[in-house]
Design an enzyme around this catalytic site. Structure first.
Site, mmCIF file in Angstrom:
data_model
loop_
_atom_site.group_PDB
_atom_site.id
_atom_site.type_symbol
_atom_site.label_atom_id
_atom_site.label_comp_id
_atom_site.label_asym_id
_atom_site.label_seq_id
_atom_site.Cartn_x
_atom_site.Cartn_y
_atom_site.Cartn_z
ATOM 1 N N LYS A 62 0.819 -1.205 0.000
ATOM 2 C CA LYS A 62 0.000 0.000 0.000
ATOM 3 C C LYS A 62 0.857 1.262 0.000
ATOM 4 O O LYS A 62 1.764 1.406 0.805
ATOM 5 C CB LYS A 62 -0.929 0.021 1.232
ATOM 6 C CG LYS A 62 -1.959 1.137 1.123
ATOM 7 C CD LYS A 62 -2.761 1.349 2.390
ATOM 8 C CE LYS A 62 -3.553 2.647 2.289
ATOM 9 N NZ LYS A 62 -4.043 3.112 3.585
ATOM 10 N N GLN A 63 0.551 2.131 -0.947
ATOM 11 C CA GLN A 63 1.221 3.423 -0.976
ATOM 12 C C GLN A 63 0.202 4.452 -0.488
ATOM 13 O O GLN A 63 -0.743 4.790 -1.200
ATOM 14 C CB GLN A 63 1.667 3.731 -2.409
ATOM 15 C CG GLN A 63 2.042 5.184 -2.684
ATOM 16 C CD GLN A 63 3.441 5.537 -2.226
ATOM 17 O OE1 GLN A 63 4.417 4.922 -2.660
ATOM 18 N NE2 GLN A 63 3.558 6.512 -1.328
ATOM 19 N N ALA B 154 -0.769 8.206 1.798
ATOM 20 C CA ALA B 154 -0.334 9.597 1.780
ATOM 21 C C ALA B 154 0.771 9.841 2.812
ATOM 22 O O ALA B 154 1.616 10.718 2.641
ATOM 23 C CB ALA B 154 -1.520 10.505 2.064
ATOM 24 N N GLU B 155 0.750 9.051 3.879
ATOM 25 C CA GLU B 155 1.711 9.242 4.960
ATOM 26 C C GLU B 155 2.764 8.141 5.019
ATOM 27 O O GLU B 155 3.860 8.356 5.518
ATOM 28 C CB GLU B 155 0.971 9.236 6.313
ATOM 29 C CG GLU B 155 0.062 10.422 6.550
ATOM 30 C CD GLU B 155 0.822 11.616 7.132
ATOM 31 O OE1 GLU B 155 1.932 11.417 7.673
ATOM 32 O OE2 GLU B 155 0.315 12.742 7.024
ATOM 33 N N ALA B 156 2.366 6.965 4.544
ATOM 34 C CA ALA B 156 3.240 5.812 4.737
ATOM 35 C C ALA B 156 3.123 4.812 3.597
ATOM 36 O O ALA B 156 2.124 4.786 2.882
ATOM 37 C CB ALA B 156 2.894 5.118 6.056
ATOM 38 N N ARG B 157 4.194 4.045 3.431
ATOM 39 C CA ARG B 157 4.148 2.903 2.518
ATOM 40 C C ARG B 157 4.133 1.642 3.383
ATOM 41 O O ARG B 157 4.845 1.578 4.384
ATOM 42 C CB ARG B 157 5.386 2.894 1.620
ATOM 43 C CG ARG B 157 5.324 3.888 0.468
ATOM 44 C CD ARG B 157 6.523 3.742 -0.469
ATOM 45 N NE ARG B 157 7.693 4.431 0.039
ATOM 46 C CZ ARG B 157 8.039 5.675 -0.313
ATOM 47 N NH1 ARG B 157 7.326 6.346 -1.193
ATOM 48 N NH2 ARG B 157 9.115 6.242 0.209
ATOM 49 N N VAL B 158 3.313 0.680 2.983
ATOM 50 C CA VAL B 158 3.231 -0.564 3.742
ATOM 51 C C VAL B 158 3.738 -1.705 2.864
ATOM 52 O O VAL B 158 3.347 -1.833 1.702
ATOM 53 C CB VAL B 158 1.783 -0.826 4.227
ATOM 54 C CG1 VAL B 158 1.689 -2.138 4.992
ATOM 55 C CG2 VAL B 158 1.296 0.336 5.103
ATOM 56 N N ASP C 186 -7.834 7.391 14.425
ATOM 57 C CA ASP C 186 -8.127 7.130 13.015
ATOM 58 C C ASP C 186 -8.947 5.850 12.891
ATOM 59 O O ASP C 186 -8.587 4.929 12.156
ATOM 60 C CB ASP C 186 -6.814 7.034 12.228
ATOM 61 C CG ASP C 186 -7.030 7.017 10.706
ATOM 62 O OD1 ASP C 186 -8.138 7.364 10.257
ATOM 63 O OD2 ASP C 186 -6.083 6.640 9.990
HETATM 64 N N1 LIG Z 1 0.005 -6.252 10.802
HETATM 65 C C1 LIG Z 1 -0.667 -6.362 9.645
HETATM 66 N N2 LIG Z 1 -1.019 -7.582 9.168
HETATM 67 C C2 LIG Z 1 -1.696 -7.698 7.990
HETATM 68 N N3 LIG Z 1 -2.056 -6.660 7.234
HETATM 69 C C3 LIG Z 1 -1.716 -5.419 7.647
HETATM 70 C C4 LIG Z 1 -1.017 -5.207 8.868
HETATM 71 N N4 LIG Z 1 -0.798 -3.880 9.014
HETATM 72 C C5 LIG Z 1 -1.345 -3.298 7.934
HETATM 73 N N5 LIG Z 1 -1.911 -4.207 7.106
HETATM 74 C C6 LIG Z 1 -2.603 -3.916 5.830
HETATM 75 O O1 LIG Z 1 -2.083 -2.714 5.283
HETATM 76 C C7 LIG Z 1 -3.088 -1.707 5.246
HETATM 77 C C8 LIG Z 1 -2.488 -0.358 5.598
HETATM 78 O O2 LIG Z 1 -1.891 -0.389 6.866
HETATM 79 P P1 LIG Z 1 -2.074 0.812 7.898
HETATM 80 O O3 LIG Z 1 -1.238 0.534 9.103
HETATM 81 O O4 LIG Z 1 -3.532 1.024 8.134
HETATM 82 O O5 LIG Z 1 -1.414 2.037 7.100
HETATM 83 P P2 LIG Z 1 -2.043 3.392 6.539
HETATM 84 O O6 LIG Z 1 -1.637 4.438 7.507
HETATM 85 O O7 LIG Z 1 -1.425 3.573 5.188
HETATM 86 O O8 LIG Z 1 -3.547 3.247 6.476
HETATM 87 C C9 LIG Z 1 -4.158 -2.172 6.232
HETATM 88 O O9 LIG Z 1 -5.421 -1.674 5.926
HETATM 89 C C10 LIG Z 1 -4.088 -3.676 6.073
HETATM 90 O O10 LIG Z 1 -4.786 -4.094 4.914
HETATM 91 MG MG LIG Z 2 -4.896 2.535 7.777
#
Ligand SMILES: Nc1ncnc2c1ncn2[C@@H]1O[C@H](COP(=O)(O)OP(=O)(O)O)[C@@H](O)[C@H]1O
Ligand SMILES: [Mg+2]
Lengths: 188, 239
Positions: free
Chosen positions: B21-22, B24-28, B146
């Protein structure tokens, strides 16, 4: 079944120690060795202090799982690479990282091996192909090497819970509780 | 090995794992770390902000995220295990809740599924669980900041077959005992919930009912929620 009968050494060596590549530092590998009935703890400690043993000597009763040690080792290598270690060497930093508090001498007292200990967990950080080092260390320990996974049998669960101040709600997985505290202690 | 103070290893590692996930604040990202399935959340610099202010804010969010996770976990509220934090690149390494889906996706797919005669009834249990867990979180004085259905994961329980609700994304969280702060937290959730999931007013009411029933302190929070709702309505009437 048959296989383990015909190839006992192979099975034996694969469980005796654990090696894990550090994904963040792909040239670095962490090896963990576990010994019981150790008769020369004081000598080993002296060796480590003089730099003759390049490894961290850890009191296994405070270790819940080898993963806990990996978390400490990864953090130590990371802080080493960024020049932000709190202690003088990579190996002392591993011991410090195991502790839930920021008190260095307390960390050594609780997590380092002491002269009277009869079990030790030795952690090495090395290049993948560097295995001679491990053989040298095994030769220095007057004790019996046992599979690293057996560390869970040496864990003093009550002491771990007390030192990390875990809550009853966290009892479902003590390792998770311990790892969380280690990873976040800098900002607590 | 590296320029003093910064890590070259981390950006190189992130290039090798999967970006999921890209934002606005973070990349996951998702990948393997110390042999375990791991989620990496990287808060990157925002170029429109003054670098010093940006650094301070980003650092604070990283710290708040891990602090609240620990606080929740201590109270028995599920949140991912923290494996490692790098405060120079603002990366958090978290337990990957393997096989989980967001509450958002779960609700959406349940609503769509024609097999469910009454999807809302089917979701009642989930709404109840959400209410209970949020009440518990607020009783620990954690204000999430949030609350959305994307920031809650559903994980199939180990043996029990029961699904577990896991809270994530605590970057905007803070500690407060004020009913007002908790009321706003619930208001944010209500707004997000109703706009993401059409026709869920009754379902959200069930969530609130469970919330109210689960905590002794909920009365003051619900009162504040009502006030905030009224303010919101007035504002939209004027604006
Ligand atoms: N610990 C985790 N295990 C599985 N999926 C996760 C986990 N953390 C985040 N995700 C997935 O990544 C997405 C974005 O993570 P999040 O922490 O909510 O970041 P953002 O600030 O970009 O919303 C979540 O909605 C979920 O789908
Ligand atoms: Mg989130």
């Amino acid at each position: 079944m048959l296989e383990s009968f015909f190839y006992p050494q192979i099975r034996f060596s694969s469980v005796m120690y654990s090696t894990q590549e550090l994904e963040l530092f792909p040239d670095r590998t962490v090896t963990q060795l576990l010994f019981k009935d150790v008769k020369n703890a004081a000598e080993l400690r002296k060796n480590a202090m003089e730099g003759k043993i390049n490894g961290a000597l850890i009191n296994p009763s405070m270790i819940v799982s080898p993963f806990q040690v990996l978390v400490a080792a990864n953090k130590a290598v990371h802080l080493h690479s960024t020049g932000k270690m709190k202690t003088r060497s990579l190996y002392s930093e591993i011991i410090y990282n195991l502790s839930p508090t920021n008190n260095i001498s307390e960390a050594f007292k609780r997590f380092g091996m002491s002269d009277s200990d009869s079990a030790v967990l030795i952690v090495l950080v090395h290049l993948k192909e560097e295995t001679q080092h491990m053989t040298d260390i095994i030769a220095k320990v007057d004790g019996q090497q046992i599979p690293i996974e057996d560390v869970s049998m040496l864990t003093d669960t009550a002491k771990v819970k007390k030192l990390y101040k875990t809550t009853p709600q966290e009892d479902t997985c003590l390792l998770d509780a311990v790892v969380c505290r280690m990873a976040t202690k800098d900002v607590m | 090995m590296a320029v003093e103070g910064t890590s070259v290893a981390l950006p190189q590692f992130l290039k090798k794992i999967e970006l999921i996930k890209q934002g606005a604040e973070a990349r996951v990202y998702r990948g393997s770390f110390l042999g375990k399935p791991t989620i990496v959340k990287e808060r990157f610099p925002k170029l429109y902000r003054h670098p010093l202010l940006d650094e301070k804010l980003t650092h604070r969010r990283t710290v708040q995220e891990v602090r609240s996770i620990l606080r929740c976990r201590k109270a028995g509220i599920s949140a991912p295990v923290v494996y490692f934090v790098d405060y120079t690149s603002h990366c958090i390494f978290l337990e990957d809740i393997v096989g989980s889906i967001t509450v958002r996706d779960h609700i959406a797919s349940t609503q769509l599924s024609s097999a469910q005669k009454s999807p809302e009834e089917h979701l009642d249990q989930l709404a109840q669980k959400m209410g209970q867990i949020l009440a518990k979180m607020h009783d620990e004085d954690v204000v999430h900041g949030d609350l959305t259905t994307s920031n809650m994961l559903l994980k199939a329980g180990a043996e029990s077959g029961e699904t577990e609700l896991v809270l994530i994304d605590f970057g905007l969280s803070y500690i407060s005992a004020l009913p007002e702060d908790k009321g706003v937290d619930m208001y944010v959730l209500e707004k997000a919930f109703l706009s993401t999931h059409p026709n869920t007013e009754a379902l959200f009411e069930k969530l609130l009912k469970a919330y109210a029933a689960s905590s002794k302190k909920s009365h003051a929070v619900i009162k504040k929620l009502d006030e905030v709702r009224l303010r919101g309505r007035k504002r939209s009437m004027v604006g």
